[in-house]
Motif scaffolding. Structure first.
Motif, PDB file in Angstrom:
ATOM      1  N   LEU A   4       4.694   2.219  15.465  1.00 59.53           N
ATOM      2  CA  LEU A   4       3.549   2.416  14.851  1.00 59.53           C
ATOM      3  C   LEU A   4       2.364   3.129  15.569  1.00 59.53           C
ATOM      4  O   LEU A   4       1.771   3.886  14.847  1.00 59.53           O
ATOM      5  N   TYR A   5       2.364   2.946  16.642  1.00 65.01           N
ATOM      6  CA  TYR A   5       1.409   3.602  17.809  1.00 65.01           C
ATOM      7  C   TYR A   5       1.759   5.140  17.839  1.00 65.01           C
ATOM      8  O   TYR A   5       0.842   5.931  17.683  1.00 65.01           O
ATOM      9  N   LYS A   6       3.145   5.527  17.991  1.00 63.92           N
ATOM     10  CA  LYS A   6       3.479   6.745  17.953  1.00 63.92           C
ATOM     11  C   LYS A   6       3.318   7.395  16.601  1.00 63.92           C
ATOM     12  O   LYS A   6       3.027   8.766  16.399  1.00 63.92           O
ATOM     13  N   GLU A   7       3.431   6.802  15.411  1.00 60.72           N
ATOM     14  CA  GLU A   7       2.859   7.436  14.142  1.00 60.72           C
ATOM     15  C   GLU A   7       1.587   7.237  13.932  1.00 60.72           C
ATOM     16  O   GLU A   7       1.206   7.424  12.664  1.00 60.72           O
ATOM     17  N   GLN A   8       0.744   7.006  14.977  1.00 59.37           N
ATOM     18  CA  GLN A   8      -0.507   7.103  14.863  1.00 59.37           C
ATOM     19  C   GLN A   8      -1.326   5.980  13.839  1.00 59.37           C
ATOM     20  O   GLN A   8      -2.292   6.405  12.936  1.00 59.37           O
ATOM     21  N   ILE A   9      -0.508   4.907  13.318  1.00 62.19           N
ATOM     22  CA  ILE A   9      -1.027   3.855  12.685  1.00 62.19           C
ATOM     23  C   ILE A   9      -2.004   3.073  13.490  1.00 62.19           C
ATOM     24  O   ILE A   9      -1.481   2.555  14.482  1.00 62.19           O
ATOM     25  N   THR A  10      -2.998   2.699  12.885  1.00 62.08           N
ATOM     26  CA  THR A  10      -4.016   1.964  13.699  1.00 62.08           C
ATOM     27  C   THR A  10      -3.593   0.469  13.951  1.00 62.08           C
ATOM     28  O   THR A  10      -3.322  -0.164  12.886  1.00 62.08           O
ATOM     29  N   LEU A  11      -3.685  -0.151  15.015  1.00 55.24           N
ATOM     30  CA  LEU A  11      -3.385  -1.673  15.252  1.00 55.24           C
ATOM     31  C   LEU A  11      -4.486  -2.058  15.713  1.00 55.24           C
ATOM     32  O   LEU A  11      -5.246  -1.903  16.550  1.00 55.24           O
ATOM     33  N   VAL A  12      -4.554  -3.518  15.103  1.00 54.29           N
ATOM     34  CA  VAL A  12      -5.694  -4.448  15.395  1.00 54.29           C
ATOM     35  C   VAL A  12      -4.840  -5.875  15.714  1.00 54.29           C
ATOM     36  O   VAL A  12      -3.925  -6.094  14.846  1.00 54.29           O
ATOM     37  N   LEU A  13      -5.648  -6.614  16.607  1.00 54.33           N
ATOM     38  CA  LEU A  13      -5.051  -7.895  16.770  1.00 54.33           C
ATOM     39  C   LEU A  13      -6.137  -8.801  16.328  1.00 54.33           C
ATOM     40  O   LEU A  13      -7.331  -8.699  16.681  1.00 54.33           O
ATOM     41  N   ALA A  14      -5.821  -9.802  15.261  1.00 52.53           N
ATOM     42  CA  ALA A  14      -6.760 -10.754  14.766  1.00 52.53           C
ATOM     43  C   ALA A  14      -5.981 -12.085  14.831  1.00 52.53           C
ATOM     44  O   ALA A  14      -5.309 -12.623  14.303  1.00 52.53           O
ATOM     45  N   ALA A  55      -9.309 -12.236   1.844  1.00 56.12           N
ATOM     46  CA  ALA A  55      -9.720 -10.943   2.534  1.00 56.12           C
ATOM     47  C   ALA A  55      -9.307  -9.861   1.434  1.00 56.12           C
ATOM     48  O   ALA A  55      -9.888  -8.444   1.636  1.00 56.12           O
ATOM     49  N   GLY A  56      -8.345 -10.321   0.613  1.00 52.69           N
ATOM     50  CA  GLY A  56      -7.995  -8.974  -0.304  1.00 52.69           C
ATOM     51  C   GLY A  56      -7.023  -7.940   0.578  1.00 52.69           C
ATOM     52  O   GLY A  56      -7.211  -6.949  -0.086  1.00 52.69           O
ATOM     53  N   ILE A  57      -6.233  -8.465   1.384  1.00 57.11           N
ATOM     54  CA  ILE A  57      -5.281  -7.590   2.101  1.00 57.11           C
ATOM     55  C   ILE A  57      -3.874  -7.904   2.079  1.00 57.11           C
ATOM     56  O   ILE A  57      -3.633  -8.993   2.139  1.00 57.11           O
ATOM     57  N   PHE A  58      -3.167  -7.050   1.784  1.00 53.51           N
ATOM     58  CA  PHE A  58      -1.421  -7.217   1.623  1.00 53.51           C
ATOM     59  C   PHE A  58      -1.100  -7.853   2.776  1.00 53.51           C
ATOM     60  O   PHE A  58      -1.480  -7.410   3.909  1.00 53.51           O
ATOM     61  N   PRO A  65       0.725  -1.260   0.072  1.00 57.39           N
ATOM     62  CA  PRO A  65      -0.089   0.014  -0.118  1.00 57.39           C
ATOM     63  C   PRO A  65       0.928   1.180   0.092  1.00 57.39           C
ATOM     64  O   PRO A  65       1.862   1.332   0.637  1.00 57.39           O
ATOM     65  N   LYS A  66       0.547   2.130  -0.946  1.00 54.54           N
ATOM     66  CA  LYS A  66       1.111   3.485  -0.653  1.00 54.54           C
ATOM     67  C   LYS A  66       1.073   4.257   0.492  1.00 54.54           C
ATOM     68  O   LYS A  66       2.157   4.788   0.851  1.00 54.54           O
ATOM     69  N   GLU A  67       0.171   4.180   1.243  1.00 50.87           N
ATOM     70  CA  GLU A  67       0.092   4.587   2.521  1.00 50.87           C
ATOM     71  C   GLU A  67      -0.507   3.809   3.583  1.00 50.87           C
ATOM     72  O   GLU A  67      -1.775   3.297   3.197  1.00 50.87           O
ATOM     73  N   ILE A  68       0.362   3.392   4.319  1.00 50.42           N
ATOM     74  CA  ILE A  68      -0.251   2.258   5.559  1.00 50.42           C
ATOM     75  C   ILE A  68      -0.845   3.034   6.597  1.00 50.42           C
ATOM     76  O   ILE A  68       0.034   3.796   7.467  1.00 50.42           O
ATOM     77  N   LYS A  69      -2.015   2.710   6.728  1.00 55.47           N
ATOM     78  CA  LYS A  69      -2.743   3.231   7.990  1.00 55.47           C
ATOM     79  C   LYS A  69      -3.192   2.400   9.003  1.00 55.47           C
ATOM     80  O   LYS A  69      -3.680   2.890  10.152  1.00 55.47           O
ATOM     81  N   CYS A  70      -3.091   1.205   8.757  1.00 55.84           N
ATOM     82  CA  CYS A  70      -3.781  -0.037   9.792  1.00 55.84           C
ATOM     83  C   CYS A  70      -2.532  -1.077   9.335  1.00 55.84           C
ATOM     84  O   CYS A  70      -2.659  -1.362   8.332  1.00 55.84           O
ATOM     85  N   VAL A  71      -2.286  -1.803  10.661  1.00 58.60           N
ATOM     86  CA  VAL A  71      -1.633  -3.055  10.780  1.00 58.60           C
ATOM     87  C   VAL A  71      -2.295  -3.751  11.488  1.00 58.60           C
ATOM     88  O   VAL A  71      -2.381  -3.712  12.746  1.00 58.60           O
ATOM     89  N   GLU A 114     -11.721   0.772  10.979  1.00 54.56           N
ATOM     90  CA  GLU A 114     -12.277   2.001  10.400  1.00 54.56           C
ATOM     91  C   GLU A 114     -11.206   2.432   9.253  1.00 54.56           C
ATOM     92  O   GLU A 114     -11.210   3.733   9.231  1.00 54.56           O
ATOM     93  N   VAL A 115     -10.523   1.617   8.521  1.00 56.10           N
ATOM     94  CA  VAL A 115      -9.684   1.980   7.563  1.00 56.10           C
ATOM     95  C   VAL A 115      -9.853   0.996   6.440  1.00 56.10           C
ATOM     96  O   VAL A 115     -10.100  -0.097   6.330  1.00 56.10           O
ATOM     97  N   ALA A 116      -9.773   1.718   5.089  1.00 55.99           N
ATOM     98  CA  ALA A 116     -10.123   0.825   4.063  1.00 55.99           C
ATOM     99  C   ALA A 116      -8.976  -0.101   3.739  1.00 55.99           C
ATOM    100  O   ALA A 116      -7.682   0.096   4.050  1.00 55.99           O
ATOM    101  N   LYS A 117      -9.411  -1.359   2.966  1.00 50.88           N
ATOM    102  CA  LYS A 117      -8.364  -2.493   2.890  1.00 50.88           C
ATOM    103  C   LYS A 117      -7.044  -2.050   2.384  1.00 50.88           C
ATOM    104  O   LYS A 117      -6.269  -2.778   2.510  1.00 50.88           O
ATOM    105  N   GLU A 118      -7.289  -1.175   1.436  1.00 49.76           N
ATOM    106  CA  GLU A 118      -6.279  -0.723   0.522  1.00 49.76           C
ATOM    107  C   GLU A 118      -5.178  -0.102   1.353  1.00 49.76           C
ATOM    108  O   GLU A 118      -3.915   0.214   0.738  1.00 49.76           O
ATOM    109  N   HIS A 119      -5.501   0.324   2.595  1.00 49.49           N
ATOM    110  CA  HIS A 119      -4.425   1.109   3.467  1.00 49.49           C
ATOM    111  C   HIS A 119      -4.069   0.008   4.555  1.00 49.49           C
ATOM    112  O   HIS A 119      -3.538   0.697   5.517  1.00 49.49           O
ATOM    113  N   CYS A 120      -4.408  -0.928   4.627  1.00 48.84           N
ATOM    114  CA  CYS A 120      -4.268  -1.902   5.702  1.00 48.84           C
ATOM    115  C   CYS A 120      -3.040  -2.934   5.115  1.00 48.84           C
ATOM    116  O   CYS A 120      -2.931  -3.450   3.859  1.00 48.84           O
TER     117      CYS A 120
END
Length: 219
Positions: free
Chosen positions: A104-114, A184-187, A4-10, A162-168
Motif C-alpha cells: 500500500l505504501y509503495k502504491e502511495q495509498i495513505t495509511l493511518v493507525l487508529a 463513521a460511515g466508512i467501509f 470504494p471505487k478508488e481506495i486512497k486511504c487504509v 486528508e482523504v474523503a471518507k468515500e475513498h477510505c
C-alpha cells in the motif's frame, strides 16, 4: 456499503490486525482482574474487546461497584502487558500484514493507525517492528473522550488522512471497532483473527481471514 471505487486511504486497527497481541492483552487483563479479586466472565470480557483500557476499567468498576480508581488499574494492566511484550520472543506481526502495508505504501495509498491502545504501546509496537515510516498518522483511542464503539477515532483518522471518507477503508477485528466504522460511515473490512474467535464481525462490509487474499481482491 459498496467497496470504494478508488481506495486512497487504509485505516488500520492494531491489536489483532497488525500484531498478534490479543493473547498477551488478555493475560494482562486477567492478571489484573485476579489481583483485585473480580471474576470476569468470557461474555463480559467480550464486550471490552476493542475498547480503550480506561473505558474497560471504568465499565468494570461500575459493574462490580468497586471502590477503586480506574486510572490506577490501567497502570497495573499496562505494567503486566509490557512485561509480556518484552519477554515474549514469539510475539509477531499478523501473517501477511507487513507485505500488505509495504504494498500500500509503495502504491502511495495513505495509511493511518487508529487503535484503542495507549500511544506508548502503539509506539512500542511500531518501533519493534519498524512500522513508523509507512504511516501518515497514528491515533490512540486512549487520548479521546470516547472509545470504540464510538466512531470518534475513525472520524479523526479520516480527517488526518486528508482523504474523503468515500475513498477510505478500515480494517478491524472487533465488533466494537466495526460498529465504530459503521457509525463513521466508512467501509470496513472485518479480519477474522483466530485469536479473536468470540468476535462475530457480522456487521462488516467485507470479511477476510487472509491479508494476501485481501490484497489481490482490493489492491
Amino acid at each position: 456499503m459498496n467497496i470504494p471505487k478508488e481506495i486512497k486511504c487504509v485505516i488500520f486497527d492494531m491489536d489483532g490486525v497488525i500484531i498478534d497481541s490479543e493473547e498477551i492483552h488478555k493475560k494482562a487483563y486477567y492478571e489484573t482482574f485476579n489481583s483485585i479479586g473480580v471474576n470476569v466472565s468470557d461474555e463480559l470480557y467480550k464486550t471490552l474487546t476493542g475498547s480503550s483500557t480506561i473505558n474497560a476499567f471504568q465499565k468494570l468498576v461500575q459493574h462490580f461497584k468497586l471502590n477503586l480508581n480506574p486510572e490506577d488499574l490501567v497502570l497495573e494492566k499496562r505494567k503486566r502487558y509490557v512485561n509480556f511484550f518484552e519477554n515474549d520472543p514469539t510475539l509477531h506481526l499478523v501473517n501477511g500484514v507487513e507485505n500488505l502495508i509495504k504494498h500500500l505504501y509503495k502504491e502511495q495509498i495513505t495509511l493511518v493507525l487508529a487503535s484503542s491502545s495507549a500511544m506508548i504501546n502503539i509506539d512500542r509496537v511500531f518501533t519493534r517492528f519498524h512500522l513508523h515510516q509507512y504511516f501518515k498518522a497514528k491515533i490512540s483511542g486512549a487520548d479521546l473522550k470516547e472509545s470504540k464503539p464510538n466512531p470518534e477515532i475513525f472520524e479523526k483518522a479520516a480527517i488526518l488522512s486528508e482523504v474523503a471518507k468515500e475513498h477510505c477503508i478500515i480494517i478491524e477485528d472487533s465488533d466494537n471497532g466495526i460498529k465504530a466504522a459503521n457509525d463513521a460511515g466508512i467501509f470496513v473490512v472485518g479480519y477474522q483473527n483466530p485469536m479473536a474467535e468470540d468476535q462475530t464481525l457480522e456487521n462488516a462490509n467485507l470479511i477476510t481471514d487472509s491479508f494476501s487474499t485481501l490484497k489481490s481482491e482490493l489492491f
